[in-house]
Structures are given as C-alpha cells and as structure tokens.
Design an enzyme around this catalytic site. Structure first.
Site, short mmCIF file in Angstrom:
data_model
loop_
_atom_site.label_atom_id
_atom_site.label_comp_id
_atom_site.label_asym_id
_atom_site.label_seq_id
_atom_site.Cartn_x
_atom_site.Cartn_y
_atom_site.Cartn_z
N ILE A 14 1.03 -0.66 0.14
CA ILE A 14 0.03 0.18 0.10
C ILE A 14 1.01 1.12 0.36
CG2 ILE A 14 -1.97 1.32 1.55
CD1 ILE A 14 -2.80 -1.32 1.99
N ASP A 66 11.62 3.12 5.24
CA ASP A 66 11.59 1.52 5.46
C ASP A 66 13.09 0.60 5.54
OD1 ASP A 66 10.21 -1.11 4.72
OD2 ASP A 66 8.86 -0.02 3.48
N ASP A 96 13.89 3.01 10.63
CA ASP A 96 12.55 1.62 12.18
C ASP A 96 12.06 2.51 12.30
OD1 ASP A 96 12.19 0.47 13.11
OD2 ASP A 96 13.76 -0.09 14.00
N TYR A 122 2.47 -6.07 9.38
CA TYR A 122 1.31 -7.17 8.88
C TYR A 122 1.19 -8.14 8.24
CZ TYR A 122 -2.88 -7.41 5.79
OH TYR A 122 -3.93 -8.00 5.25
N TYR A 166 -2.38 -7.47 16.60
CA TYR A 166 -2.66 -5.70 14.87
C TYR A 166 -4.27 -5.00 15.97
CZ TYR A 166 -3.65 -4.46 10.24
OH TYR A 166 -3.18 -3.35 9.81
N LEU A 221 -10.19 -5.17 3.70
CA LEU A 221 -9.00 -5.78 3.43
C LEU A 221 -8.73 -5.26 1.81
CD1 LEU A 221 -8.10 -8.33 4.32
CD2 LEU A 221 -9.79 -9.58 2.69
N1 LIG Z 1 -3.06 -5.12 2.98
C1 LIG Z 1 -4.27 -4.76 4.27
O1 LIG Z 1 -5.56 -6.00 3.90
C2 LIG Z 1 -4.44 -3.47 5.11
C3 LIG Z 1 -5.91 -3.64 5.65
C4 LIG Z 1 -6.05 -2.35 7.10
C5 LIG Z 1 -4.62 -1.66 6.98
N2 LIG Z 1 -3.56 -1.81 6.26
C6 LIG Z 1 -2.46 -1.35 6.79
O2 LIG Z 1 -1.88 -0.74 5.76
C7 LIG Z 1 -0.57 -0.65 6.07
C8 LIG Z 1 0.09 -0.96 4.73
O3 LIG Z 1 0.05 -2.33 4.65
P1 LIG Z 1 0.49 -3.62 3.43
O4 LIG Z 1 -0.15 -4.08 3.05
O5 LIG Z 1 1.51 -3.03 2.07
O6 LIG Z 1 1.58 -4.29 4.59
P2 LIG Z 1 2.76 -4.32 4.32
O7 LIG Z 1 3.24 -5.01 5.73
O8 LIG Z 1 2.85 -5.33 2.86
O9 LIG Z 1 3.59 -3.33 4.30
C9 LIG Z 1 4.54 -2.59 5.63
C10 LIG Z 1 5.42 -1.83 4.52
O10 LIG Z 1 6.20 -1.33 6.45
C11 LIG Z 1 7.42 -2.25 6.61
N3 LIG Z 1 8.05 -1.73 7.82
C12 LIG Z 1 7.59 -2.60 8.79
N4 LIG Z 1 8.22 -2.47 10.07
C13 LIG Z 1 8.73 -1.20 10.05
C14 LIG Z 1 9.90 -0.24 10.71
N5 LIG Z 1 10.27 -0.71 11.84
N6 LIG Z 1 9.83 0.49 10.46
C15 LIG Z 1 10.12 0.99 8.52
N7 LIG Z 1 9.04 0.26 8.39
C16 LIG Z 1 9.19 -1.26 8.66
C17 LIG Z 1 7.65 -3.35 5.95
O11 LIG Z 1 8.27 -2.97 5.29
C18 LIG Z 1 6.69 -2.55 4.43
O12 LIG Z 1 7.23 -2.01 3.47
C19 LIG Z 1 -0.45 -0.94 6.99
O13 LIG Z 1 -0.20 -0.60 8.41
C20 LIG Z 1 -1.47 -1.65 7.47
O14 LIG Z 1 -1.51 -1.94 8.34
C21 LIG Z 1 -3.37 -3.12 5.63
#
Ligand SMILES: NC(=O)c1ccc[n+]([C@@H]2O[C@H](COP(=O)([O-])OP(=O)(O)OC[C@H]3O[C@@H](n4cnc5c(N)ncnc54)[C@H](O)[C@@H]3O)[C@@H](O)[C@H]2O)c1
Length: 253
Positions: free
Chosen positions: A25, A44, A63, A94, A159, A191
C-alpha cells in the site's frame, strides 16, 4: 488563499513522507502522490521493490519503532527538500504477523513487537515531525489504521489493538496540534489486495470479503490513494481527528 480555491488533492511540490513505502500500500500511495506532483520520500526497513519510473520518489532506510532513526529520517527529508508538508504513517507489521491465532497463543514478544512498530512508530513519527510542521504553521498527518478495529476481526488481537490505539492517538494528538495549523486524521482500510494480504489470507476468504461489501468487489491500493491525497491537501484543512473507513461499505461508522 480564498477558501473556495483550496485543492482536494496534493499540490505539485508538496513534500510527503510515507513510512513503509517500499512495497504494498505504501508504495502505491507514494506513486499516486508523486504522479500528482508531490515530492515523496519513502522510509522503510527494506529497499523498494520497484524503481521510481521517473517520479519524484526517493528512499531512506529507517525503522519507525526507533527514536534515533526518526531523528535521522527527518533530518534527511529536510536536507533533501527543506520542509515536510505531510506525513503518512503507513509502516506496520502486517505481512510479518504470520497466520491468525487465538489471543491465547500470541506471545509477549510478538505483542511487544507489533505495538512497537504499529503504535509506538506512529506516535514517534508525529512527535518527530511536529516541530517542523509547527514552524511551518502547517502540516498534515495521515495515520493508516484498519477496519479490523471496527469489525472486531478475531485471531489478530495484537494487530487490532495496535490499530485501535492509532485511532485513539489520532484523536488525542489532533486536539493538541490543531492550533499549530496541523491536522491529524486516520484512514481505516478494509482488506486490500496486496502481496501481504494474499500471503495472510486464502482465496475463499478474499472472495467472501469482497462479496460482503456494499460495493461488492475486491479492494486495490488505488482505492485508498486519492483519499490519502485529499487528507494531505489544503482542501481537508477543516477535518481533523477523524477516521475515514475505506472498505467499500462493510462497516458504517
Ligand atoms: N493490506 C490490507 O488489507 C490492509 C488493511 C488495513 C490496513 N492495512 C495497513 O496498511 C498499511 C500497509 O499494509 P500493506 O498491505 O502494504 O502491508 P505490508 O506488510 O506489505 O507493508 C508494510 C510495510 O511496512 C514496512 N515496515 C515494517 N516494519 C517497519 C519498521 N519498523 N520501520 C519502517 N518500515 C517498516 C515493511 O517493510 C513494509 O514495506 C499497514 O499499516 C497495514 O496495517 C493493510
């Protein structure tokens, strides 16, 4: 500026910091904002999976759970662009959650790790950019929460708790910084079909989730990006402390 001239999407040149922007995202949001002319810095713990294709998207290793990492990150963005107009707190554990489990099976270490990134990271981010935005007299913060909070999704207790806290922080800090010209809002996606979602859920669950929506289709990162752009824009300046659920109409808040 006349109130009627306010834009509903980021103005060209807007400097936006997107955490967790290397993939999923966050990468989609970054490309969308940059395609509207924003100067985007992604932060990231990993390197981006795709290149910027000529868009103004640069990357910094950081981080979000670490206080000193935030100091270096803010300094790097200021060094590159001289200001920070918007912060999108998108980074979270996530994909790294692994399989859904009863709350009784979540370990203390897992709980602490999720909280340190998903909740403490958001607080640290707002704390790190606040002096910059306050000095500018303007700023936008968009925190990515989750509709799992509204739905009470089971087997994801750490979560959902971490994202519920993000909504609480959004409200609380919005009241503290409104007089500084800073708005703080959250977006709670349903989702979204990202690599992480496909790794965590099977196809039947994804199809059933799509079918439950008032708009009965699968959700893509592109469904979120214009909403985030609006909340980063001048036009959203009188909205703060809110959580916008973007889920195709599953929960109504
Ligand atoms: N995909 C979904 O269905 C969904 C739904 C609701 C909310 N979200 C939220 O949207 C956001 C993005 O989700 P996504 O699907 O792309 O997930 P993802 O796990 O693919 O991406 C998360 C990103 O955060 C980075 N990250 C993790 N720990 C970190 C840290 N300590 N410092 C810096 N970066 C860090 C990861 O490397 C990754 O690039 C998240 O906040 C997730 O909770 C996702």
């Amino acid at each position: 500026m006349n109130q009627t001239d306010l834009r509903g999407s980021v103005a060209p040149g807007t400097v936006v910091l997107v955490t967790g922007g290397a993939r999923g995202i966050g990468a989609g949001l970054s490309r969308h904002l940059a395609s509207q002319g924003a100067a985007v810095v992604t932060a990231d713990v990993v390197e981006p999976t795709a290149d910027a294709d000529g868009l103004d998207v640069t990357h910094v290793r950081a981080d979000v759970s670490d206080e000193s990492s935030w100091r270096q990150l803010v300094a790097a963005v200021l060094d590159r662009h001289g200001r920070i107009d918007a912060l999108v707190n998108n980074a979270a554990i996530y994909q790294g959650l692994g399989a859904k489990r009863p709350f009784t099976d979540i370990t203390v270490e897992e709980w602490d790790r999720v909280m340190s990134v998903n909740t403490r990271g958001v607080w640290l981010g707002m704390r790190a950019v606040h002096p910059v935005m306050k000095a500018q007299g303007r700023g936008r913060v968009v925190n990515i929460a989750s509709s799992t909070v509204h739905m009470g999704v089971p087997y994801f207790a750490h979560y959902t708790a971490s994202k519920g806290a993000v909504i609480a922080l959004t409200r609380s800090i919005a009241r503290e910084v409104g007089a500084d010209g800073i708005t703080v809002n959250a977006v709670a996606p349903g989702l979204v079909e990202t690599e992480a979602t496909r790794a965590l859920n099977d196809e039947d669950y994804l199809a059933a989730s799509a079918g439950r929506r008032a708009v009965p289709r699968r959700m893509e990162p592109g469904d979120l990006a214009p909403v985030v752009s609006f909340l980063c824009s001048d036009g959203s300046g009188f909205i703060t402390g809110q959580t916008l659920v973007v889920d195709g109409g599953v929960t109504f808040s």
